[in-house]
Design a protein around this motif. Sequence first.
Motif, mmCIF file in Angstrom:
data_model
loop_
_atom_site.group_PDB
_atom_site.id
_atom_site.type_symbol
_atom_site.label_atom_id
_atom_site.label_comp_id
_atom_site.label_asym_id
_atom_site.label_seq_id
_atom_site.Cartn_x
_atom_site.Cartn_y
_atom_site.Cartn_z
ATOM 1 N N HIS A 1 -4.777 -10.648 10.193
ATOM 2 C CA HIS A 1 -5.049 -9.257 10.008
ATOM 3 C C HIS A 1 -3.830 -9.126 9.098
ATOM 4 O O HIS A 1 -2.223 -9.701 9.448
ATOM 5 C CB HIS A 1 -5.030 -8.505 11.355
ATOM 6 C CG HIS A 1 -4.189 -9.048 12.493
ATOM 7 N ND1 HIS A 1 -3.981 -10.051 12.752
ATOM 8 C CD2 HIS A 1 -2.876 -7.858 13.041
ATOM 9 C CE1 HIS A 1 -2.963 -9.441 13.861
ATOM 10 N NE2 HIS A 1 -2.711 -8.932 13.745
ATOM 11 N N LEU A 2 -3.951 -8.191 8.968
ATOM 12 C CA LEU A 2 -2.812 -6.816 7.889
ATOM 13 C C LEU A 2 -2.312 -6.379 9.297
ATOM 14 O O LEU A 2 -3.305 -5.340 9.384
ATOM 15 C CB LEU A 2 -3.623 -6.586 6.971
ATOM 16 C CG LEU A 2 -4.084 -7.308 5.691
ATOM 17 C CD1 LEU A 2 -4.322 -6.405 4.510
ATOM 18 C CD2 LEU A 2 -2.638 -7.933 5.602
ATOM 19 N N MET A 3 -1.700 -5.867 8.879
ATOM 20 C CA MET A 3 -0.854 -4.577 9.612
ATOM 21 C C MET A 3 0.251 -4.017 8.993
ATOM 22 O O MET A 3 1.420 -3.986 7.767
ATOM 23 C CB MET A 3 0.605 -5.162 11.011
ATOM 24 C CG MET A 3 -0.196 -5.897 12.165
ATOM 25 S SD MET A 3 -1.439 -4.882 12.887
ATOM 26 C CE MET A 3 -0.389 -4.042 13.611
ATOM 27 N N PHE A 4 0.206 -2.433 8.917
ATOM 28 C CA PHE A 4 0.179 -1.569 7.602
ATOM 29 C C PHE A 4 1.225 -1.175 8.718
ATOM 30 O O PHE A 4 0.902 -0.179 9.701
ATOM 31 C CB PHE A 4 -0.992 -0.131 7.717
ATOM 32 C CG PHE A 4 -1.683 -1.097 6.387
ATOM 33 C CD1 PHE A 4 -1.735 -0.501 4.841
ATOM 34 C CD2 PHE A 4 -2.682 -1.371 7.102
ATOM 35 C CE1 PHE A 4 -2.727 -0.979 4.162
ATOM 36 C CE2 PHE A 4 -3.695 -2.552 6.576
ATOM 37 C CZ PHE A 4 -3.526 -2.316 4.683
ATOM 38 N N GLU A 5 2.074 -0.927 8.256
ATOM 39 C CA GLU A 5 3.855 -0.152 9.427
ATOM 40 C C GLU A 5 4.255 0.784 8.795
ATOM 41 O O GLU A 5 4.390 1.716 7.374
ATOM 42 C CB GLU A 5 5.013 -1.488 9.880
ATOM 43 C CG GLU A 5 4.459 -2.567 10.306
ATOM 44 C CD GLU A 5 5.017 -4.000 10.320
ATOM 45 O OE1 GLU A 5 6.106 -4.309 10.424
ATOM 46 O OE2 GLU A 5 4.126 -4.894 10.574
ATOM 47 N N GLY A 6 5.101 1.505 9.631
ATOM 48 C CA GLY A 6 5.925 3.574 8.798
ATOM 49 C C GLY A 6 4.419 4.261 8.448
ATOM 50 O O GLY A 6 4.789 4.639 6.843
ATOM 51 N N LEU A 7 3.192 4.364 8.583
ATOM 52 C CA LEU A 7 2.736 4.481 7.779
ATOM 53 C C LEU A 7 3.017 6.118 7.137
ATOM 54 O O LEU A 7 3.295 6.421 8.090
ATOM 55 C CB LEU A 7 1.030 5.448 8.640
ATOM 56 C CG LEU A 7 0.531 4.028 8.680
ATOM 57 C CD1 LEU A 7 -0.935 4.256 10.169
ATOM 58 C CD2 LEU A 7 -0.367 3.308 8.059
ATOM 59 N N LYS A 8 2.829 6.887 6.117
ATOM 60 C CA LYS A 8 2.708 7.898 5.638
ATOM 61 C C LYS A 8 2.011 8.571 6.009
ATOM 62 O O LYS A 8 2.467 10.033 5.876
ATOM 63 C CB LYS A 8 2.974 7.770 4.377
ATOM 64 C CG LYS A 8 4.915 6.436 4.095
ATOM 65 C CD LYS A 8 4.339 6.339 2.397
ATOM 66 C CE LYS A 8 5.638 5.217 2.135
ATOM 67 N NZ LYS A 8 5.346 5.128 0.479
ATOM 68 N N SER B 1 0.938 -0.896 -0.231
ATOM 69 C CA SER B 1 -0.144 -0.119 -0.154
ATOM 70 C C SER B 1 0.842 1.209 0.067
ATOM 71 O O SER B 1 2.136 1.322 0.899
ATOM 72 C CB SER B 1 -1.248 0.229 1.285
ATOM 73 O OG SER B 1 -2.088 1.237 1.133
ATOM 74 N N ASP B 2 0.522 2.215 -0.535
ATOM 75 C CA ASP B 2 1.028 3.207 -0.995
ATOM 76 C C ASP B 2 1.309 4.012 0.287
ATOM 77 O O ASP B 2 1.588 5.505 0.868
ATOM 78 C CB ASP B 2 0.121 4.902 -2.039
ATOM 79 C CG ASP B 2 1.190 3.918 -3.303
ATOM 80 O OD1 ASP B 2 1.882 2.978 -3.174
ATOM 81 O OD2 ASP B 2 0.377 4.305 -4.288
ATOM 82 N N ALA B 3 -0.079 3.588 1.122
ATOM 83 C CA ALA B 3 0.193 4.640 2.690
ATOM 84 C C ALA B 3 1.011 4.061 3.829
ATOM 85 O O ALA B 3 0.965 5.053 4.563
ATOM 86 C CB ALA B 3 -1.509 4.185 3.207
ATOM 87 N N ALA B 4 1.693 3.260 3.874
ATOM 88 C CA ALA B 4 2.352 2.520 4.179
ATOM 89 C C ALA B 4 3.713 2.038 4.363
ATOM 90 O O ALA B 4 4.099 2.015 3.027
ATOM 91 C CB ALA B 4 1.875 1.329 5.002
#
Length: 153
Positions: free
Chosen positions: A108-115, A70-73
């Motif tokens: 679950h999914l973990m989004f790490e380092g959110l931008k 994801s571009d968000a993370a």
Amino acid sequence: MRHRTVLTAGALTGALALAGCSGSGGEADRAALSVSSSYMPQPVSADMAAGFLTITNEGGARDELTSVTSDAAGQVTMHSTVGGAMAEKSSFDIPAHGRLVFRSGGNHLMFEGLKRAPKQGQTVTVKLTFAQSGPLTVEMPVKSATYNPSTGH
């Protein structure tokens, strides 16, 4: 000239028939994936968020979710939760005629380092990559931090 036209038409008809035959039965031999129920609770942390979704396979062959981006993370990792213990996984099996469910308290999914900090009402674009099937892009809506899909709140 007329003879050549007949041969060309015959060759074309034969080629089309062969092409049609090669595809028959293929549906049962492939995964047919779709995604539903995707959402991200609005993160309470500035750099990390969770994501949930269901991948349904209506095809006759298994597949495997091998990565999520994801571009968000900075990165998106996949986790299983068994008996309260969370473990990072490199892939998840999606059985033929089955489902892979990512839900609160389970996989679950973990989004790490959110931008950026996703806010309720926004969407986060997620790309799912599989071992056999082509990638799927999902627009994951951001819900309230306390959202529960079973109650809709």
